[in-house]
Design a protein around this motif. Structure first.
Motif, PDB file in Angstrom:
ATOM      1  N   VAL A 102      32.048  63.325  36.058  1.00  0.00           N
ATOM      2  CA  VAL A 102      33.029  62.550  36.814  1.00  0.00           C
ATOM      3  C   VAL A 102      33.034  61.140  36.239  1.00  0.00           C
ATOM      4  O   VAL A 102      32.006  60.455  36.230  1.00  0.00           O
ATOM      5  CB  VAL A 102      32.675  62.519  38.316  1.00  0.00           C
ATOM      6  N   LEU A 103      34.188  60.701  35.748  1.00  0.00           N
ATOM      7  CA  LEU A 103      34.249  59.414  35.077  1.00  0.00           C
ATOM      8  C   LEU A 103      34.402  58.239  36.042  1.00  0.00           C
ATOM      9  O   LEU A 103      33.625  57.318  36.024  1.00  0.00           O
ATOM     10  CB  LEU A 103      35.394  59.398  34.065  1.00  0.00           C
ATOM     11  N   ASN A 104      35.421  58.257  36.850  1.00  0.00           N
ATOM     12  CA  ASN A 104      35.692  57.140  37.747  1.00  0.00           C
ATOM     13  C   ASN A 104      35.611  57.593  39.190  1.00  0.00           C
ATOM     14  O   ASN A 104      36.619  57.902  39.818  1.00  0.00           O
ATOM     15  CB  ASN A 104      37.083  56.545  37.477  1.00  0.00           C
ATOM     16  N   CYS A 105      34.418  57.639  39.722  1.00  0.00           N
ATOM     17  CA  CYS A 105      34.268  58.027  41.115  1.00  0.00           C
ATOM     18  C   CYS A 105      34.000  56.785  41.937  1.00  0.00           C
ATOM     19  O   CYS A 105      33.198  55.934  41.563  1.00  0.00           O
ATOM     20  CB  CYS A 105      33.156  59.045  41.300  1.00  0.00           C
ATOM     21  N   THR A 121      35.850  53.917  45.084  1.00  0.00           N
ATOM     22  CA  THR A 121      37.066  53.169  45.389  1.00  0.00           C
ATOM     23  C   THR A 121      37.283  52.099  44.337  1.00  0.00           C
ATOM     24  O   THR A 121      36.332  51.699  43.644  1.00  0.00           O
ATOM     25  CB  THR A 121      36.962  52.512  46.780  1.00  0.00           C
ATOM     26  N   PRO A 122      38.505  51.608  44.198  1.00  0.00           N
ATOM     27  CA  PRO A 122      38.749  50.549  43.213  1.00  0.00           C
ATOM     28  C   PRO A 122      37.875  49.315  43.426  1.00  0.00           C
ATOM     29  O   PRO A 122      37.430  48.693  42.458  1.00  0.00           O
ATOM     30  CB  PRO A 122      40.228  50.215  43.425  1.00  0.00           C
ATOM     31  N   LYS A 123      37.592  48.960  44.666  1.00  0.00           N
ATOM     32  CA  LYS A 123      36.744  47.790  44.921  1.00  0.00           C
ATOM     33  C   LYS A 123      35.321  48.030  44.435  1.00  0.00           C
ATOM     34  O   LYS A 123      34.694  47.141  43.867  1.00  0.00           O
ATOM     35  CB  LYS A 123      36.736  47.452  46.415  1.00  0.00           C
ATOM     36  N   GLU A 124      34.805  49.258  44.636  1.00  0.00           N
ATOM     37  CA  GLU A 124      33.453  49.584  44.156  1.00  0.00           C
ATOM     38  C   GLU A 124      33.403  49.560  42.631  1.00  0.00           C
ATOM     39  O   GLU A 124      32.452  49.040  42.051  1.00  0.00           O
ATOM     40  CB  GLU A 124      33.034  50.964  44.656  1.00  0.00           C
ATOM     41  N   LEU A 125      34.416  50.129  41.993  1.00  0.00           N
ATOM     42  CA  LEU A 125      34.459  50.148  40.532  1.00  0.00           C
ATOM     43  C   LEU A 125      34.539  48.737  39.966  1.00  0.00           C
ATOM     44  O   LEU A 125      33.879  48.405  38.977  1.00  0.00           O
ATOM     45  CB  LEU A 125      35.643  50.983  40.045  1.00  0.00           C
ATOM     46  N   GLU A 126      35.336  47.879  40.604  1.00  0.00           N
ATOM     47  CA  GLU A 126      35.455  46.502  40.154  1.00  0.00           C
ATOM     48  C   GLU A 126      34.129  45.761  40.312  1.00  0.00           C
ATOM     49  O   GLU A 126      33.715  45.005  39.430  1.00  0.00           O
ATOM     50  CB  GLU A 126      36.549  45.789  40.954  1.00  0.00           C
ATOM     51  N   ALA A 127      33.444  46.000  41.428  1.00  0.00           N
ATOM     52  CA  ALA A 127      32.151  45.354  41.665  1.00  0.00           C
ATOM     53  C   ALA A 127      31.125  45.798  40.617  1.00  0.00           C
ATOM     54  O   ALA A 127      30.365  44.967  40.091  1.00  0.00           O
ATOM     55  CB  ALA A 127      31.657  45.670  43.069  1.00  0.00           C
ATOM     56  N   LYS A 128      31.111  47.102  40.277  1.00  0.00           N
ATOM     57  CA  LYS A 128      30.193  47.604  39.252  1.00  0.00           C
ATOM     58  C   LYS A 128      30.498  46.955  37.904  1.00  0.00           C
ATOM     59  O   LYS A 128      29.591  46.592  37.152  1.00  0.00           O
ATOM     60  CB  LYS A 128      30.320  49.122  39.119  1.00  0.00           C
ATOM     61  N   ARG A 129      31.781  46.825  37.592  1.00  0.00           N
ATOM     62  CA  ARG A 129      32.188  46.242  36.320  1.00  0.00           C
ATOM     63  C   ARG A 129      31.773  44.774  36.235  1.00  0.00           C
ATOM     64  O   ARG A 129      31.297  44.299  35.202  1.00  0.00           O
ATOM     65  CB  ARG A 129      33.711  46.374  36.176  1.00  0.00           C
ATOM     66  N   ILE A 130      31.934  44.040  37.332  1.00  0.00           N
ATOM     67  CA  ILE A 130      31.552  42.625  37.363  1.00  0.00           C
ATOM     68  C   ILE A 130      30.055  42.478  37.163  1.00  0.00           C
ATOM     69  O   ILE A 130      29.599  41.618  36.399  1.00  0.00           O
ATOM     70  CB  ILE A 130      32.027  41.966  38.674  1.00  0.00           C
ATOM     71  N   VAL A 131      29.268  43.324  37.817  1.00  0.00           N
ATOM     72  CA  VAL A 131      27.807  43.270  37.651  1.00  0.00           C
ATOM     73  C   VAL A 131      27.430  43.581  36.206  1.00  0.00           C
ATOM     74  O   VAL A 131      26.564  42.925  35.621  1.00  0.00           O
ATOM     75  CB  VAL A 131      27.118  44.248  38.630  1.00  0.00           C
ATOM     76  N   GLU A 132      28.102  44.572  35.622  1.00  0.00           N
ATOM     77  CA  GLU A 132      27.818  44.940  34.230  1.00  0.00           C
ATOM     78  C   GLU A 132      28.131  43.771  33.285  1.00  0.00           C
ATOM     79  O   GLU A 132      27.339  43.446  32.409  1.00  0.00           O
ATOM     80  CB  GLU A 132      28.655  46.155  33.836  1.00  0.00           C
ATOM     81  N   ILE A 133      29.261  43.130  33.483  1.00  0.00           N
ATOM     82  CA  ILE A 133      29.660  42.006  32.624  1.00  0.00           C
ATOM     83  C   ILE A 133      28.691  40.834  32.780  1.00  0.00           C
ATOM     84  O   ILE A 133      28.305  40.191  31.803  1.00  0.00           O
ATOM     85  CB  ILE A 133      31.098  41.556  32.961  1.00  0.00           C
ATOM     86  N   LYS A 134      28.287  40.549  34.017  1.00  0.00           N
ATOM     87  CA  LYS A 134      27.370  39.426  34.247  1.00  0.00           C
ATOM     88  C   LYS A 134      26.001  39.670  33.634  1.00  0.00           C
ATOM     89  O   LYS A 134      25.294  38.724  33.312  1.00  0.00           O
ATOM     90  CB  LYS A 134      27.235  39.154  35.743  1.00  0.00           C
ATOM     91  N   SER A 135      25.624  40.935  33.472  1.00  0.00           N
ATOM     92  CA  SER A 135      24.315  41.233  32.891  1.00  0.00           C
ATOM     93  C   SER A 135      24.303  41.094  31.368  1.00  0.00           C
ATOM     94  O   SER A 135      23.235  41.080  30.762  1.00  0.00           O
ATOM     95  CB  SER A 135      23.877  42.645  33.285  1.00  0.00           C
ATOM     96  N   LEU A 136      25.477  40.981  30.757  1.00  0.00           N
ATOM     97  CA  LEU A 136      25.556  40.843  29.308  1.00  0.00           C
ATOM     98  C   LEU A 136      25.271  39.413  28.886  1.00  0.00           C
ATOM     99  O   LEU A 136      25.504  38.468  29.632  1.00  0.00           O
ATOM    100  CB  LEU A 136      26.961  41.221  28.820  1.00  0.00           C
ATOM    101  N   SER A 137      24.801  39.274  27.662  1.00  0.00           N
ATOM    102  CA  SER A 137      24.597  37.935  27.119  1.00  0.00           C
ATOM    103  C   SER A 137      25.943  37.372  26.654  1.00  0.00           C
ATOM    104  O   SER A 137      26.938  38.092  26.555  1.00  0.00           O
ATOM    105  CB  SER A 137      23.628  37.979  25.937  1.00  0.00           C
TER     106      SER A 137
END
Length: 54
Positions: free
Chosen positions: A5-8, A10-26
């Motif tokens: 399952v690729l995108n499981c 809600t859109p708000k949850e997916l956006e929050a995960k993406r923001i956390v992922e981006i913030k963890s990058l250098s």
């Protein structure tokens, strides 16, 4: 075999995960991702369209 399952979520949850992922990058990793997106965008913009022969 388990189905992938690729995108499981809600859109708000997916956006929050993406923001956390981006913030963890250098800074360098963020810049590399931005450059890759710009390169793909430029290639798509300048690519010649191939017409199908049907």
């Amino acid at each position: 075999m388990k189905k992938v399952v690729l995108n499981c979520g809600t859109p708000k949850e997916l956006e929050a995960k993406r923001i956390v992922e981006i913030k963890s990058l250098s800074y360098l990793e963020r810049l590399e991702r931005l450059m890759a997106i710009l390169e793909v965008s430029y290639m798509l913009k300048t690519a010649q369209k191939i017409q199908s022969k049907k």
